[in-house]
Design a protein around this motif. Sequence first.
Motif, PDB file in Angstrom:
ATOM      1  N   VAL A 133       0.866  -1.177   0.000  1.00 56.35           N
ATOM      2  CA  VAL A 133       0.000   0.000   0.000  1.00 56.35           C
ATOM      3  C   VAL A 133       0.900   1.223   0.000  1.00 56.35           C
ATOM      4  O   VAL A 133       2.067   1.169   0.417  1.00 56.35           O
ATOM      5  CB  VAL A 133      -0.967   0.004   1.205  1.00 56.35           C
ATOM      6  CG1 VAL A 133      -1.927  -1.177   1.145  1.00 56.35           C
ATOM      7  CG2 VAL A 133      -0.208   0.037   2.521  1.00 56.35           C
ATOM      8  N   ALA A 134       0.374   2.335  -0.491  1.00 58.55           N
ATOM      9  CA  ALA A 134       1.215   3.511  -0.683  1.00 58.55           C
ATOM     10  C   ALA A 134       1.889   3.966   0.608  1.00 58.55           C
ATOM     11  O   ALA A 134       3.049   4.395   0.598  1.00 58.55           O
ATOM     12  CB  ALA A 134       0.381   4.639  -1.279  1.00 58.55           C
ATOM     13  N   GLY A 135       1.165   3.864   1.736  1.00 57.17           N
ATOM     14  CA  GLY A 135       1.754   4.269   3.012  1.00 57.17           C
ATOM     15  C   GLY A 135       2.942   3.428   3.412  1.00 57.17           C
ATOM     16  O   GLY A 135       3.906   3.927   4.009  1.00 57.17           O
ATOM     17  N   GLU A 136       2.903   2.151   3.086  1.00 56.81           N
ATOM     18  CA  GLU A 136       4.046   1.270   3.374  1.00 56.81           C
ATOM     19  C   GLU A 136       5.221   1.609   2.459  1.00 56.81           C
ATOM     20  O   GLU A 136       6.375   1.629   2.903  1.00 56.81           O
ATOM     21  CB  GLU A 136       3.635  -0.189   3.190  1.00 56.81           C
ATOM     22  CG  GLU A 136       4.759  -1.199   3.390  1.00 56.81           C
ATOM     23  CD  GLU A 136       5.342  -1.202   4.799  1.00 56.81           C
ATOM     24  OE1 GLU A 136       6.515  -1.594   4.944  1.00 56.81           O
ATOM     25  OE2 GLU A 136       4.623  -0.816   5.751  1.00 56.81           O
ATOM     26  N   ALA A 137       4.937   1.868   1.181  1.00 54.59           N
ATOM     27  CA  ALA A 137       5.996   2.274   0.258  1.00 54.59           C
ATOM     28  C   ALA A 137       6.657   3.560   0.741  1.00 54.59           C
ATOM     29  O   ALA A 137       7.890   3.690   0.724  1.00 54.59           O
ATOM     30  CB  ALA A 137       5.418   2.463  -1.142  1.00 54.59           C
ATOM     31  N   TRP A 138       5.844   4.501   1.193  1.00 55.56           N
ATOM     32  CA  TRP A 138       6.370   5.772   1.706  1.00 55.56           C
ATOM     33  C   TRP A 138       7.268   5.530   2.915  1.00 55.56           C
ATOM     34  O   TRP A 138       8.389   6.071   3.005  1.00 55.56           O
ATOM     35  CB  TRP A 138       5.218   6.690   2.077  1.00 55.56           C
ATOM     36  CG  TRP A 138       5.631   7.976   2.723  1.00 55.56           C
ATOM     37  CD1 TRP A 138       5.709   8.228   4.063  1.00 55.56           C
ATOM     38  CD2 TRP A 138       6.032   9.185   2.068  1.00 55.56           C
ATOM     39  NE1 TRP A 138       6.131   9.510   4.287  1.00 55.56           N
ATOM     40  CE2 TRP A 138       6.344  10.123   3.075  1.00 55.56           C
ATOM     41  CE3 TRP A 138       6.159   9.569   0.733  1.00 55.56           C
ATOM     42  CZ2 TRP A 138       6.772  11.421   2.788  1.00 55.56           C
ATOM     43  CZ3 TRP A 138       6.588  10.855   0.438  1.00 55.56           C
ATOM     44  CH2 TRP A 138       6.888  11.762   1.470  1.00 55.56           C
ATOM     45  N   ALA A 139       6.807   4.718   3.848  1.00 53.75           N
ATOM     46  CA  ALA A 139       7.574   4.457   5.063  1.00 53.75           C
ATOM     47  C   ALA A 139       8.914   3.805   4.736  1.00 53.75           C
ATOM     48  O   ALA A 139       9.946   4.140   5.330  1.00 53.75           O
ATOM     49  CB  ALA A 139       6.763   3.581   6.016  1.00 53.75           C
ATOM     50  N   ARG A 140       8.915   2.866   3.801  1.00 49.29           N
ATOM     51  CA  ARG A 140      10.167   2.194   3.430  1.00 49.29           C
ATOM     52  C   ARG A 140      11.152   3.172   2.798  1.00 49.29           C
ATOM     53  O   ARG A 140      12.363   3.112   3.066  1.00 49.29           O
ATOM     54  CB  ARG A 140       9.872   1.036   2.473  1.00 49.29           C
ATOM     55  CG  ARG A 140       9.140  -0.126   3.107  1.00 49.29           C
ATOM     56  CD  ARG A 140       9.134  -1.340   2.204  1.00 49.29           C
ATOM     57  NE  ARG A 140       8.366  -2.443   2.769  1.00 49.29           N
ATOM     58  CZ  ARG A 140       8.393  -3.693   2.307  1.00 49.29           C
ATOM     59  NH1 ARG A 140       9.153  -3.980   1.261  1.00 49.29           N
ATOM     60  NH2 ARG A 140       7.659  -4.635   2.877  1.00 49.29           N
ATOM     61  N   CYS A 141      10.649   4.051   1.968  1.00 49.21           N
ATOM     62  CA  CYS A 141      11.537   5.017   1.325  1.00 49.21           C
ATOM     63  C   CYS A 141      12.035   6.069   2.310  1.00 49.21           C
ATOM     64  O   CYS A 141      13.194   6.482   2.256  1.00 49.21           O
ATOM     65  CB  CYS A 141      10.824   5.669   0.146  1.00 49.21           C
ATOM     66  SG  CYS A 141      10.552   4.535  -1.245  1.00 49.21           S
ATOM     67  N   ARG A 142      11.178   6.496   3.200  1.00 48.57           N
ATOM     68  CA  ARG A 142      11.575   7.490   4.186  1.00 48.57           C
ATOM     69  C   ARG A 142      12.623   6.944   5.158  1.00 48.57           C
ATOM     70  O   ARG A 142      13.477   7.681   5.659  1.00 48.57           O
ATOM     71  CB  ARG A 142      10.350   7.982   4.955  1.00 48.57           C
ATOM     72  CG  ARG A 142       9.433   8.863   4.159  1.00 48.57           C
ATOM     73  CD  ARG A 142       9.962  10.284   4.062  1.00 48.57           C
ATOM     74  NE  ARG A 142       9.660  11.035   5.285  1.00 48.57           N
ATOM     75  CZ  ARG A 142      10.332  12.084   5.711  1.00 48.57           C
ATOM     76  NH1 ARG A 142      11.388  12.498   5.041  1.00 48.57           N
ATOM     77  NH2 ARG A 142       9.979  12.724   6.822  1.00 48.57           N
ATOM     78  N   SER A 143      12.580   5.640   5.423  1.00 37.19           N
ATOM     79  CA  SER A 143      13.529   5.036   6.355  1.00 37.19           C
ATOM     80  C   SER A 143      14.808   4.583   5.670  1.00 37.19           C
ATOM     81  O   SER A 143      15.737   4.118   6.332  1.00 37.19           O
ATOM     82  CB  SER A 143      12.876   3.836   7.050  1.00 37.19           C
ATOM     83  OG  SER A 143      12.639   2.785   6.123  1.00 37.19           O
TER      84      SER A 143
END
Length: 285
Positions: free
Chosen positions: A175-185
Amino acid sequence: MSLDFYRQPVDLSDPGTLGALFDSISSGPAACAKVVQGLLMHEHVAPAYGLALTDSQHAQAHIRSVSAMLESIVEHDPRPLTEARAVSARQIGVCRHFTLLHVAMLRRQGLPARARCGFGAYFQPGKFIDHWVTEYWNAPEKRWAMVDSQMDSVQRELFKLAFDPLDIPKGEFLVAGEAWARCRSGQADPANFGVLDMYGLWFIASNVIRDLAALNNREMLPWDGWGAMTPDDARIDLAFIDRLAALSREPDAHFAELRAIYRDDRRVAVPSVVFNHVLNRPEAA
């Protein structure tokens, strides 16, 4: 958790006066997915079926509501929806149309279901491609299960799927929120998330907003733009998208806040007019 919120067809998932067309479909995610596959053709996968689409067929991909999709389908072929159309006669859409029609069918059967916007890892090696799937409530296992209703036998072979698209394993779709979290970390590179020639953190941020809207039963076109979406990484409100990503990664745990932010924040809520970036024009949402 608010299962009832995702149990009834509403707004774009509402078949309206054509809802009875769904009543001949056998119950369950697998049966509904099979019917969807016999009705729709993905705009960008059509060549794999030997199809060259006309301009009028491409225009069908801009239909937003299930009711309008059904009107177009039965106008061209009034047979029951359970009778698969010839590949050349199917309604044209993209992954979002497959998902929304699937969700609408499941909701008609009283099964909680919702559309999720994010990224699939199974289309191109090393890339996470812009995609939509269905989540439905698997009551016996007390969990949300993901289904890719677009993946018929042709596409399972085309994309060399090594898993059952009726129960997508963890990690194959983010889901987009998980993709965002992975990239931010730093766990993932945003340059690997997008579609066609559009990749980057800005694309992920826009999908976070689209996913949060879908969780509020507003399943917009993948190229609709509004609110806090921007094509410029430097203009992203990182803290704001961090918050949206956290809500959408665990929507049931944050259901009240997810509903409140959509209701109260114009950066997220779908306005009456959105911008269609493919047709390069504003359109009624």
